[in-house]
Write a protein that holds these residues in place. Sequence first.
Motif, PDB file in Angstrom:
ATOM      1  N   GLN A   1       0.843  -1.186   0.000  1.00 21.69           N
ATOM      2  CA  GLN A   1       0.000   0.000   0.000  1.00 21.69           C
ATOM      3  C   GLN A   1       0.885   1.245   0.000  1.00 21.69           C
ATOM      4  OE1 GLN A   1      -3.359   0.223  -0.221  1.00 21.69           O
ATOM      5  NE2 GLN A   1      -3.062   2.452  -0.325  1.00 21.69           N
ATOM      6  N   HIS A   3       2.224   4.827   0.981  1.00 18.70           N
ATOM      7  CA  HIS A   3       2.196   5.675   2.162  1.00 18.70           C
ATOM      8  C   HIS A   3       3.111   6.875   1.944  1.00 18.70           C
ATOM      9  CE1 HIS A   3       5.687   3.059   3.028  1.00 18.70           C
ATOM     10  NE2 HIS A   3       6.163   4.114   3.658  1.00 18.70           N
ATOM     11  N   LEU A   4       2.921   7.896   2.762  1.00 18.13           N
ATOM     12  CA  LEU A   4       3.661   9.145   2.647  1.00 18.13           C
ATOM     13  C   LEU A   4       4.446   9.393   3.922  1.00 18.13           C
ATOM     14  CD1 LEU A   4       0.780  11.385   1.226  1.00 18.13           C
ATOM     15  CD2 LEU A   4       2.481  10.097  -0.080  1.00 18.13           C
ATOM     16  N   VAL A   5       5.673   9.872   3.766  1.00 18.65           N
ATOM     17  CA  VAL A   5       6.528  10.205   4.892  1.00 18.65           C
ATOM     18  C   VAL A   5       6.837  11.691   4.841  1.00 18.65           C
ATOM     19  CG1 VAL A   5       8.721   9.803   6.046  1.00 18.65           C
ATOM     20  CG2 VAL A   5       7.523   7.907   4.940  1.00 18.65           C
ATOM     21  N   CYS A  22       7.586  15.651   1.509  1.00 16.91           N
ATOM     22  CA  CYS A  22       6.618  14.569   1.567  1.00 16.91           C
ATOM     23  C   CYS A  22       7.006  13.558   0.504  1.00 16.91           C
ATOM     24  CB  CYS A  22       5.204  15.103   1.338  1.00 16.91           C
ATOM     25  SG  CYS A  22       3.913  13.843   1.297  1.00 16.91           S
ATOM     26  N   ALA A  24       6.665   9.817  -1.259  1.00 17.44           N
ATOM     27  CA  ALA A  24       5.755   8.707  -1.493  1.00 17.44           C
ATOM     28  C   ALA A  24       6.525   7.422  -1.719  1.00 17.44           C
ATOM     29  CB  ALA A  24       4.858   8.995  -2.687  1.00 17.44           C
ATOM     30  N   SER A  25       5.907   6.318  -1.354  1.00  9.99           N
ATOM     31  CA  SER A  25       6.560   5.013  -1.418  1.00  9.99           C
ATOM     32  C   SER A  25       6.307   4.274  -2.725  1.00  9.99           C
ATOM     33  CB  SER A  25       6.099   4.148  -0.249  1.00  9.99           C
ATOM     34  OG  SER A  25       4.699   3.904  -0.320  1.00  9.99           O
ATOM     35  N   ASN A  96      -1.071  15.459   1.242  1.00  9.83           N
ATOM     36  CA  ASN A  96      -2.098  14.579   0.713  1.00  9.83           C
ATOM     37  C   ASN A  96      -1.766  14.268  -0.733  1.00  9.83           C
ATOM     38  OD1 ASN A  96      -4.962  14.432  -0.870  1.00  9.83           O
ATOM     39  ND2 ASN A  96      -5.124  13.543   1.187  1.00  9.83           N
ATOM     40  N   LEU A 112      -5.163   8.906   1.638  1.00  8.52           N
ATOM     41  CA  LEU A 112      -3.705   8.983   1.481  1.00  8.52           C
ATOM     42  C   LEU A 112      -3.162  10.276   2.078  1.00  8.52           C
ATOM     43  CD1 LEU A 112      -1.383   7.339   0.517  1.00  8.52           C
ATOM     44  CD2 LEU A 112      -1.695   8.243  -1.787  1.00  8.52           C
ATOM     45  N   TRP A 113      -3.116  10.325   3.390  1.00 12.59           N
ATOM     46  CA  TRP A 113      -2.512  11.420   4.148  1.00 12.59           C
ATOM     47  C   TRP A 113      -1.177  10.993   4.734  1.00 12.59           C
ATOM     48  CZ3 TRP A 113      -4.463  16.263   4.327  1.00 12.59           C
ATOM     49  CH2 TRP A 113      -5.816  16.450   4.019  1.00 12.59           C
ATOM     50  N   GLY A 114      -0.232  11.913   4.750  1.00 16.51           N
ATOM     51  CA  GLY A 114       1.022  11.663   5.432  1.00 16.51           C
ATOM     52  C   GLY A 114       0.917  11.968   6.912  1.00 16.51           C
ATOM     53  N   GLN A 115       1.947  11.592   7.654  1.00 12.02           N
ATOM     54  CA  GLN A 115       2.036  11.971   9.049  1.00 12.02           C
ATOM     55  C   GLN A 115       2.192  13.484   9.164  1.00 12.02           C
ATOM     56  OE1 GLN A 115       1.154   8.704  10.467  1.00 12.02           O
ATOM     57  NE2 GLN A 115       2.379   9.642  12.077  1.00 12.02           N
TER      58      GLN A 115
END
Length: 123
Positions: A1, A3-5, A22, A24-25, A96, A112-115
């Motif tokens: 899946q 995810h965002l860092v 930000c 994305a993986s 986002n 799909l929100w990052g921390q």
Amino acid sequence: QVHLVVSGGGLVQAGGSLRLSCAASTTIFSINPMGWYRQAPGKQRELVAAISTGGITNYADYVKGRFTISRDNAKNTVYLQMNSLKPEDTAVYFCNAGGRYSGGSYYPNVGLWGQGTQVTVSS
């Protein structure tokens, strides 16, 4: 899946600068519109800046001329360069990915929100 860092927040004096990242993986980042949001204590989350797949940008009135959103598709990363920071910019900042950019507006992908990263501007 996917995810965002998110990184780059911190404490800075008024008038200073910070750069948020930000990442994305996934390698499909390049096809996705992206947005930066912020949320101050007791307030609603609000859109700060957005960038389309094609690089078209939009900004909230209160950051125009001070903040710049950009993307590096090779690094699957979107940035928010924040200059001339004010105490009113103090908030948790979120990115986002995969929302819809249409008619000059960004509509977030709720899945799909990052921390969040804390930005604190001292006066």
